[in-house]
Design an enzyme around this catalytic site. Structure first.
Site, PDB file in Angstrom:
ATOM      1  N   SER A 172     -22.733 -17.920 -58.833  1.00 17.94           N
ATOM      2  CA  SER A 172     -21.530 -17.794 -58.018  1.00 17.94           C
ATOM      3  C   SER A 172     -20.376 -18.673 -58.458  1.00 17.94           C
ATOM      4  O   SER A 172     -19.218 -18.349 -58.188  1.00 17.94           O
ATOM      5  CB  SER A 172     -21.865 -18.108 -56.559  1.00 17.94           C
ATOM      6  OG  SER A 172     -22.352 -19.432 -56.418  1.00 17.94           O
ATOM      7  N   HIS A 200     -24.284 -11.900 -55.930  1.00 11.69           N
ATOM      8  CA  HIS A 200     -22.997 -11.612 -56.572  1.00 11.69           C
ATOM      9  C   HIS A 200     -23.089 -10.466 -57.573  1.00 11.69           C
ATOM     10  O   HIS A 200     -22.126 -10.211 -58.309  1.00 11.69           O
ATOM     11  CB  HIS A 200     -22.458 -12.880 -57.230  1.00 11.69           C
ATOM     12  CG  HIS A 200     -22.149 -13.954 -56.242  1.00 11.69           C
ATOM     13  ND1 HIS A 200     -20.939 -14.054 -55.592  1.00 11.69           N
ATOM     14  CD2 HIS A 200     -22.917 -14.957 -55.737  1.00 11.69           C
ATOM     15  CE1 HIS A 200     -20.965 -15.075 -54.755  1.00 11.69           C
ATOM     16  NE2 HIS A 200     -22.148 -15.647 -54.828  1.00 11.69           N
TER      17      HIS A 200
END
Length: 389
Positions: A172, A200
């Site tokens: 991230s 993500h």
């Protein structure tokens, strides 16, 4: 200084002195900071779906834990559809990615097991490991060879339990992709369980946005986590894997057992978001077109390269310089946030540029046009005050 809580006040002052004091600021400007990668969070699609769900009587609140009366039909439908979409035996819907990760690592690894985790794994995994009973070891970021060494050393000292390898598919704060094929091969050789946080990646990566680990998801020794508040635009998280692991979480996972169930309305909206992934590839294609454009403009205008995903970290180094630069860009209408330790390693404070679904190519170009002279100015500062990488 506070007379009632002097130690807390002193701790906050220390954060201010270091340039690490956090405060909540309202959202404003163009969204270069959220995780709404497909632009679903404010989409007409989900707004319409919410109204339709309310009209057919879907509750806003669950009213209790899933094991009491909080288990709504929308939860069950979502879990069945998610398992089918992500290619696993079963799925479990939880309130968010943090408590889902915490539940996984505090519940599934048993005494005598080893949790082997990437050096940059998310804080939620660390919290889960602290609550768990298994031994833990870290390995160098994105380094399957070091992970293999750690397993060998653990076994050489008498370790004989189950090994659980914890990684993220897209990190991230770095935007870096994990070498999943190598980790999957390592897990296969060692008889380990591979736990992949797809937070993500979901919505952007893999066939139909099903994540980078989708090709391995049918293996019962692979467990994946798909958060619903990023690319899917809603909230909550889906733990996807073997039925026996899902059943164990339902029976032993304190973060599941004792928590009020997620909103049934949210579950209904996640169902719509998953359906959109399967039926509307154009949304994902548009996102990737903008990501590719951003990578090119960052290189052309700022001379920074090496990005792999929708997350573009611009390393500044110094905490205060990072936050000052973020504030200047915010003042120009670009909502970019500075990230400091302990979220990232000391000396690597950065701007985290996130490519969201609400942006346009001209806006992306304008951002890098504004950023270029700022970075050039930082490079001229005395050594140690700012470092662009």
């Amino acid at each position: 200084m506070s007379q009632v809580f002097p130690r807390h006040a002193a701790g906050l002052q220390d954060l201010r002195d270091q340039g690490r004091f956090r405060r909540l600021i309202p959202r404003a400007g163009h969204d270069f900071s959220s995780n709404d990668y497909l632009g679903l969070a404010q989409s007409q699609l989900l707004q319409t779906a919410a109204l339709e769900a309310l009209e057919r009587g879907v509750p806003v609140g669950a009213g209790g834990s899933r094991l009491l009366r909080g288990n709504a039909e929308e939860h069950l439908l979502l879990e069945a559809e998610a398992a089918a979409f992500f290619g696993t035996e079963a799925a479990l819907f939880m309130g968010g990615g943090f408590n889902a990760n915490q539940a996984i690592f505090s519940t599934l690894p048993q005494r005598g097991d080893l949790v082997l985790y990437d050096a940059l794994i998310h804080a939620s995994t660390h919290d889960g490991m602290r609550l768990g009973r298994a031994e833990t070891r870290k390995f160098s970021h994105n380094d399957p060879s070091d992970a293999a060494v750690q397993i060998a050393e653990w076994r050489a000292t008498g370790g004989s339990g189950q090994v659980w390898i914890a990684i993220e598919s897209v990190y991230s704060m770095e935007g870096a992709l994990a070498p999943l094929a190598e980790f999957a091969a390592l897990a296969g050789r060692e008889g380990a369980v591979l736990v992949v946080d797809e937070a993500h990646a979901t919505g952007l990566f893999g066939d139909l946005g099903r994540g980078l680990a989708h090709d391995y998801a049918q293996n019962p020794a692979v467990l994946t986590l798909h958060t619903c508040g990023k690319g899917l635009g809603v909230s909550g998280a889906l733990i996807c894997g073997a039925q026996v692991l899902i059943d164990f979480l339902v029976n032993r996972g304190r973060g599941f057992i004792f928590a009020t169930a997620p909103s049934p309305l949210n579950a209904a909206l996640v169902r719509v978001a998953l359906r959109d992934l399967a039926q509307n590839p154009e949304r994902r294609n548009r996102a990737w077109d903008h990501i590719t454009h951003a990578h090119g403009e960052a290189a052309r205008l700022c001379g920074i390269t090496g990005f792999q995903s929708q997350i573009l970290p611009v390393i500044i180094g110094d905490d205060k310089l990072t936050m000052a630069l973020a504030e200047r860009l915010q003042g120009q209408g670009f909502d970019i946030r500075g990230i400091r330790p302990p979220t990232v390693p000391r000396g690597t404070s950065r701007l985290r540029i996130s490519l969201t679904g609400t942006l346009t190519k001209p806006l992306i170009t304008e951002l890098f046009e504004r950023l270029a002279p700022e970075l050039a100015h930082l490079e001229q500062q005395p050594a140690g005050l700012g470092q662009v990488a």
